[in-house]
Design an enzyme around this catalytic site. Structure first.
Site, PDB file in Angstrom:
ATOM      1  N   THR A 133       9.546   5.361   2.227  1.00  0.00           N
ATOM      2  CA  THR A 133       9.023   6.545   2.642  1.00  0.00           C
ATOM      3  C   THR A 133       9.925   7.692   2.969  1.00  0.00           C
ATOM      4  OG1 THR A 133       7.565   4.960   4.005  1.00  0.00           O
ATOM      5  CG2 THR A 133       7.387   7.142   4.580  1.00  0.00           C
ATOM      6  N   GLY A 136       8.269  14.039   3.752  1.00  0.00           N
ATOM      7  CA  GLY A 136       7.067  14.661   3.312  1.00  0.00           C
ATOM      8  C   GLY A 136       6.496  13.773   2.280  1.00  0.00           C
ATOM      9  N   GLY A 138       4.555   9.862   2.383  1.00  0.00           N
ATOM     10  CA  GLY A 138       4.181   8.738   3.089  1.00  0.00           C
ATOM     11  C   GLY A 138       3.154   7.699   2.135  1.00  0.00           C
ATOM     12  N   SER A 139       2.108   7.724   2.158  1.00  0.00           N
ATOM     13  CA  SER A 139       1.339   6.896   1.425  1.00  0.00           C
ATOM     14  C   SER A 139       1.440   6.977  -0.050  1.00  0.00           C
ATOM     15  CB  SER A 139      -0.188   6.622   1.876  1.00  0.00           C
ATOM     16  OG  SER A 139      -0.273   6.231   2.986  1.00  0.00           O
ATOM     17  N   THR A 165      12.786  -0.579   7.340  1.00  0.00           N
ATOM     18  CA  THR A 165      12.777  -1.881   8.143  1.00  0.00           C
ATOM     19  C   THR A 165      14.452  -2.349   7.846  1.00  0.00           C
ATOM     20  OG1 THR A 165      10.582  -2.077   8.139  1.00  0.00           O
ATOM     21  CG2 THR A 165      11.731  -4.138   8.674  1.00  0.00           C
ATOM     22  N   ASP A 251       3.143  -5.904  -5.389  1.00  0.00           N
ATOM     23  CA  ASP A 251       2.257  -7.173  -5.570  1.00  0.00           C
ATOM     24  C   ASP A 251       2.865  -8.275  -4.962  1.00  0.00           C
ATOM     25  OD1 ASP A 251       0.643  -5.363  -6.904  1.00  0.00           O
ATOM     26  OD2 ASP A 251       1.599  -6.012  -9.222  1.00  0.00           O
ATOM     27  N   GLU A 376       3.458  -1.074   4.264  1.00  0.00           N
ATOM     28  CA  GLU A 376       3.284  -1.409   2.893  1.00  0.00           C
ATOM     29  C   GLU A 376       1.841  -1.019   2.458  1.00  0.00           C
ATOM     30  OE1 GLU A 376       5.588  -3.871   0.979  1.00  0.00           O
ATOM     31  OE2 GLU A 376       6.509  -2.776   2.567  1.00  0.00           O
ATOM     32  N   GLY A 377       1.508   0.294   2.762  1.00  0.00           N
ATOM     33  CA  GLY A 377       0.286   0.595   2.194  1.00  0.00           C
ATOM     34  C   GLY A 377      -0.630   0.607   3.459  1.00  0.00           C
ATOM     35  N   THR A 378      -1.204   1.762   3.899  1.00  0.00           N
ATOM     36  CA  THR A 378      -2.205   1.699   5.008  1.00  0.00           C
ATOM     37  C   THR A 378      -3.494   1.144   4.802  1.00  0.00           C
ATOM     38  OG1 THR A 378      -3.218   3.938   4.325  1.00  0.00           O
ATOM     39  CG2 THR A 378      -1.485   3.765   5.633  1.00  0.00           C
TER      40      THR A 378
END
Length: 399
Positions: A133, A136, A138-139, A165, A251, A376-378
């Site tokens: 991340t 500018g 994010g997802s 993290t 994955d 890890e993806g919203t």
């Protein structure tokens, strides 16, 4: 279809549960209140986990199968399954402490997913954080702007990463960067950058709602030089697959995040059932429509939790059996994370003032649970990925 946990992992599950209850739970509140303090109690625990991993299937965030689509016949329950089961029990103790366990960083899964055989051996035993991340970006991981410029036998990294993290504590950081911004997602590669590399600076640590035992760092790269051999996988830009190879990391990691959610929700469910044990029918002999309102709500939450657990196990099983699991990994992560949020908050609500006070861990689990629906993806991104897989659409066709 066998819905039970594999018997060969029962000892591992029992050991992980005892660790959760006797090591993680007793220090859970301590490190929740002293954010950014390193939990030294984890060093010995990490050594024990290393020993378990050396002996075979254990709790190893970086051991997920890296090659999908093979035609091997049979049914295998391997390290993906054992890791998911272990993560469930450890998160039953404390999700934040699990996330800061040495040598169990999410970057280890990135190495397992993309690295070649030589790199797998060279980076064996490292504790790797993962830096994706950006301020500018994010997802949409494809919008990464951190650059990697080839210079002889090295690459020079420039850019800024946020929400890393274990970014300060880990031995190395797996950095996603682009080789050529003009080529878009196909040019994005991942690099292993060892701690202390000149040009890599930890700018600050974030203050967070939950998982406070885990450090979350902002890292800036200024002319940071790394060997070309630290580029994971193939250095060639393949417009057809380039980014897909890097994305295989998710994955591996999404089923583990789903497992964290299952474990955190399990802790809340068990505690609320203990609080209301005098009013619950633990044998489930009373018909659902004849139970009290509180009992009915708890029954429903248990059913949702069981669905999330089984979806998580399916995604892990598919990885062990080398089956493409991108769709199932997103389904498991979306379901488990959403249900974990709902369960932990509902348990606080049902427990009233008891659940809201710091005398109980219920309020902490509710705070910890929210990040599981974000990183890890919203939730929204997972649903988008699932829709693409169901409809056979590409990311450009369905945004």
């Amino acid at each position: 279809m066998n819905l039970e946990n594999p018997k060969k992992f029962q000892m591992l599950v029992d050991q992980a549960q005892q660790t959760a209850l006797n090591v993680l739970r007793p220090i859970s509140r301590k490190y929740d209140k002293s954010e950014h303090s390193y939990p030294k109690e984890l060093d010995m625990l990490a050594s024990l986990v290393d020993g378990m991993n050396d002996g075979g299937d254990g709790i190893n965030a970086g051991a997920a199968v890296s090659k999908r689509g093979d035609t091997d016949q049979g049914n295998k329950n391997g390290v993906n399954m054992s890791t998911a089961l272990g993560v469930i029990e450890m998160s039953y103790g404390d999700t934040g402490l699990l996330l800061t366990m040495p040598r169990q960083g999410l970057g280890n899964s990135a190495i397992a997913a993309v690295a070649n055989d030589e790199q797998l051996e060279r980076f064996k035993g490292t504790w790797a954080a993962m830096a994706i991340t950006e301020p500018g970006c994010g997802s949409d991981s494809a919008a990464i702007r951190t650059s990697a410029t080839k210079d002889g036998d090295d690459y020079i990294l420039n850019g800024e990463k946020i929400f890393v993290t274990s970014g300060e504590r880990a031995d190395s950081v797996v950095v996603w960067a682009t080789l050529d911004k003009k080529l878009g997602r196909a040019a994005i590669k991942s690099f292993v950058v060892p701690k202390g590399t000149p040009g890599m600076n930890v700018e600050r640590l974030e203050h967070k709602l939950g998982i406070k035992a885990s450090d979350t760092a902002v890292i800036r790269f200024i002319d940071c030089r790394v060997p070309a051999s630290n580029l994971l996988g193939n250095a060639e830009i393949d417009v057809a697959k380039g980014f897909a190879g890097v994305m295989e990391t998710f994955d591996n990691t999404r089923p583990l995040v789903a497992a964290m959610a299952v474990g955190c929700a399990k802790a809340s469910l068990e505690r609320i059932k203990e609080i209301f044990k005098d009013t619950l029918d633990l044998q489930y002999s009373t018909p659902y429509l004849q139970t009290s309102n509180i009992t009915a709500q708890i029954y429903r939450l248990e059913a949702e939790w069981e669905a999330a657990r089984l979806l998580t196990m399916k995604a892990a099983w598919m990885a062990d059996n080398k089956k493409p699991n991108s769709r199932e990994a997103s389904i498991a992560k979306a379901k488990a994370a959403r249900i974990c949020n709902e369960i932990t908050l509902k348990c606080v609500e049902l427990a009233g003032s008891v659940g809201y006070a710091e005398d109980e861990l219920l309020e902490k689990w509710a705070r910890d649970s929210k990040i599981l629906d974000i990183f890890e993806g919203t939730q929204q991104i997972q649903q988008l990925i699932i829709a693409r897989r169901e409809l056979g659409k590409t990311s450009s066709e369905l945004k």
